[in-house]
Design a protein around this motif. Structure first.
Motif: not given
Length: 64
Positions: A43-47, A55-57
Motif C-alpha cells: 500500500q505504501r509503495a502504491g502497489r 478490511k486490512m487488519p
C-alpha cells in the motif's frame, strides 16, 4: 471470496525469531503478521489500490 494462496517461504532463523516476537507483541500469528507487513508495504509503495472492501487488519487496541 477467493481462498488464500499457499506457498513455502524460507526465512533466516534469526529473522523468524524477530517476526515471532513482533507478531506476539501485536497479538497476531507469524503468518498473519507477515501478511500485514506485506500488505502495508504494498500500500505504501502504491502497489495496492487504497483499502478494498476486505478490511486490512491493523494494530489491536487494548480493549479488544
Amino acid at each position: 471470496m477467493a481462498g488464500k494462496k499457499n506457498f513455502p517461504l524460507r526465512l533466516d532463523p534469526a529473522l523468524y525469531e524477530i517476526l515471532e516476537r513482533w507478531a506476539a507483541d501485536e497479538l497476531r500469528s507469524v503468518n498473519g503478521h507477515i501478511e500485514f507487513l506485506l500488505r502495508d508495504a504494498a500500500q505504501r509503495a502504491g502497489r495496492l489500490p487504497g483499502r478494498t472492501s476486505a478490511k486490512m487488519p491493523g494494530p489491536r487496541s487494548e480493549d479488544e
